[in-house]
Enzyme design. Sequence first.
Site, PDB file in Angstrom:
ATOM      1  N   CYS A  78       0.852  -1.186   0.000  1.00  0.00           N
ATOM      2  CA  CYS A  78       0.000   0.000   0.000  1.00  0.00           C
ATOM      3  C   CYS A  78       0.886   1.234   0.000  1.00  0.00           C
ATOM      4  O   CYS A  78       2.054   1.178   0.378  1.00  0.00           O
ATOM      5  CB  CYS A  78      -0.901   0.017   1.228  1.00  0.00           C
ATOM      6  SG  CYS A  78      -2.069  -1.348   1.307  1.00  0.00           S
ATOM      7  N   GLY A 105      -0.216   0.217  -5.024  1.00  0.00           N
ATOM      8  CA  GLY A 105      -1.550  -0.354  -4.867  1.00  0.00           C
ATOM      9  C   GLY A 105      -2.510   0.202  -5.885  1.00  0.00           C
ATOM     10  O   GLY A 105      -2.556   1.414  -6.088  1.00  0.00           O
ATOM     11  N   ASN A 179       0.140   1.038   6.056  1.00  0.00           N
ATOM     12  CA  ASN A 179       0.881   0.200   5.119  1.00  0.00           C
ATOM     13  C   ASN A 179       1.594  -0.870   5.919  1.00  0.00           C
ATOM     14  O   ASN A 179       2.369  -0.565   6.827  1.00  0.00           O
ATOM     15  CB  ASN A 179       1.897   1.049   4.336  1.00  0.00           C
ATOM     16  CG  ASN A 179       2.809   0.203   3.470  1.00  0.00           C
ATOM     17  OD1 ASN A 179       2.434  -0.859   3.008  1.00  0.00           O
ATOM     18  ND2 ASN A 179       4.021   0.680   3.244  1.00  0.00           N
ATOM     19  N   GLY A 180       1.321  -2.135   5.581  1.00  0.00           N
ATOM     20  CA  GLY A 180       1.960  -3.231   6.297  1.00  0.00           C
ATOM     21  C   GLY A 180       0.971  -4.341   6.576  1.00  0.00           C
ATOM     22  O   GLY A 180      -0.063  -4.471   5.912  1.00  0.00           O
ATOM     23  N   TYR A 360      12.026  -4.743  -5.668  1.00  0.00           N
ATOM     24  CA  TYR A 360      10.864  -4.706  -6.540  1.00  0.00           C
ATOM     25  C   TYR A 360       9.803  -3.686  -6.156  1.00  0.00           C
ATOM     26  O   TYR A 360       9.212  -3.037  -7.013  1.00  0.00           O
ATOM     27  CB  TYR A 360      10.224  -6.104  -6.580  1.00  0.00           C
ATOM     28  CG  TYR A 360       8.887  -6.137  -7.278  1.00  0.00           C
ATOM     29  CD1 TYR A 360       8.791  -5.933  -8.650  1.00  0.00           C
ATOM     30  CD2 TYR A 360       7.712  -6.357  -6.559  1.00  0.00           C
ATOM     31  CE1 TYR A 360       7.558  -5.954  -9.294  1.00  0.00           C
ATOM     32  CE2 TYR A 360       6.476  -6.385  -7.197  1.00  0.00           C
ATOM     33  CZ  TYR A 360       6.409  -6.179  -8.562  1.00  0.00           C
ATOM     34  OH  TYR A 360       5.208  -6.185  -9.190  1.00  0.00           O
TER      35      TYR A 360
END
Length: 602
Positions: A78, A105, A179-180, A360
């Site tokens: 995210c 995202g 985020n996570g 990535y």
Amino acid sequence: MVHARGFRCVSGASVGYAKPQAAARQGVPARGRSRGKSGSGVSWVATKRPHVLEEVGRSGLGPKPSGNSPSRDVSRKCGIIGIYKTQGLASFELYEGLLMLQHRGQDSAGMVTTDWSRFVEKKENGLVKDVFHSKTVMDKLPGNVGIGHVRYPTAGTASALEAQPFFVNSPLGIFLIHNGNITNTESLRDRLQGSKSFFNRCLRTDSDSEVLLNVWADAIHRAHQEYLLKHGIGQAGKNVDLQKQIVTKIVFEAGKELMQKVKGAYSCIALVKGVGLVGFRDPNGIRPLVLGKRRTKVDGVEKDEYILASEDCAFGPIGYDRVRDVNPGEMVIINEDGELISSMCADKPELTPCVFEYIYLSRPDSILNDIPVYKFQLELGRRLAKQVREKDWGVDIVVPVPDGARPIAIELGSQLGLPYREGLVKNRYVGRTFIMPEQHLREVSVRRKLNAMSAVFKGQKVLLVDDSIIRGTTMTQIVQMVRNAGAKEVYLASASPPVRHPNVYGVDMPSTKEFIATDQSVEEIRESLGADGLIYQTLEDLYATGFSLNSRIKKFDGACFDGCYVTGNINKEYLENLELAGRGTDRRKGKLVSRLNEEFSI
């Protein structure tokens, strides 16, 4: 929080400890809101006045975005952003920032803005440009402060109900983006809905982000009550307006409780009524969070404006400069007056960032934990070049699998003195292959997305470079496409080591049963992919790359490669339950049937 004794490693049926290297459900909005008197106080009493929260054009399950992300077997996480401006609308800058974070995202986008007297929210499934599709929509998001989120679901579902931000009305009124991935969600949910919670909280979704928000809100309630008792204010003090500095201190104290209770990866940004724009990061700093600033003049007086975001690639286009990373276990607050305050909320923070961010997940123009992503990728190329040289394959050209492998392939070719060529052309106007629930449909989508040029490949010994090989289905088809385009021999180089373990900290990978490296040697993988040769980046070289660029980091989270989980609470049972719950494609099958019917006229 990671314990000093080490990191929990899980490999197959064995569970043990490896010593470190040297050195969900949205809160139901109540009808009232916590409303403070004008001035320095903040009231903790919900009034009967309706909350001045507005929602702009919120829909149910909206159409799936067409997307233009790479054809990958692993999805992004995210992206989060928060902006404090001294004047003017924050929404337009949030929009630009979210566009720069869209790679993190593509399932949903959301935004909340405020002038501290009211909050306005909009969130839907879709890409940023589709959710915030017109000036009319943007004009309905007033206020000089706001937060924004782009989501790919790693926990819960892809329902629009789980699009962020999440909201709780009490205490104060909090909007939060995350985020996570939280790894002790179920125990926290049980606690929130039991007698140990300050209130028995109602959770509306399966999202771990909603659980995290409610844990924090519950801790704020608890810290507030402890303050009243400590200072002898007593029951009558429930209607007392506390000074904003005291409320800020209470929020920091609640942050300490949150970091003691919540396990996993979390970088969060929140809007807290009467407090300000808040950002915090888990004690291991697994997920990134960066602070930026710019100077502006208001009535001839210079003032600071601030930004928080997952990556600093979002800063430049809207005129902010990078200041620093938010530290592991740190909470920062930009209060309503624009003052920056920070506090360490973790007892034993230790920076162990996710190494997959550099391979990535993040953009090459980002700097995370003082490591430029681009330099990290160049170094990966240099180290791969040493392995290729030892193989003596007699390669003619180096070709990247677009887009993420380009910096790696460029440097690899440079080190070997080989021509770098763009032989695979991507069609950016088709959907993502990783959402396809069946193998033959993924194969159709790969052929639509990538085309191999015979002008590049004909008669050549080709080295294809990719950032990672997860399931291997996409790479198998690419190898065949390159052969069909006339390549004499096809060799493969992966910039990351073999992926053999689940990622539990916010990256939605396939089931381990689908990993091509599960229970296979490198030679067996090469044979499965149909390549003439295959090399993987070694784990030692991967970590050494990071250590060489930031010597203060003593350990990276590379659990998907080595099975060592830095939070210390991951065991075999947890991973088995993760598999049973469905990973990657399995979890998304049900909701995609209608879209597949539309795309393929089934």
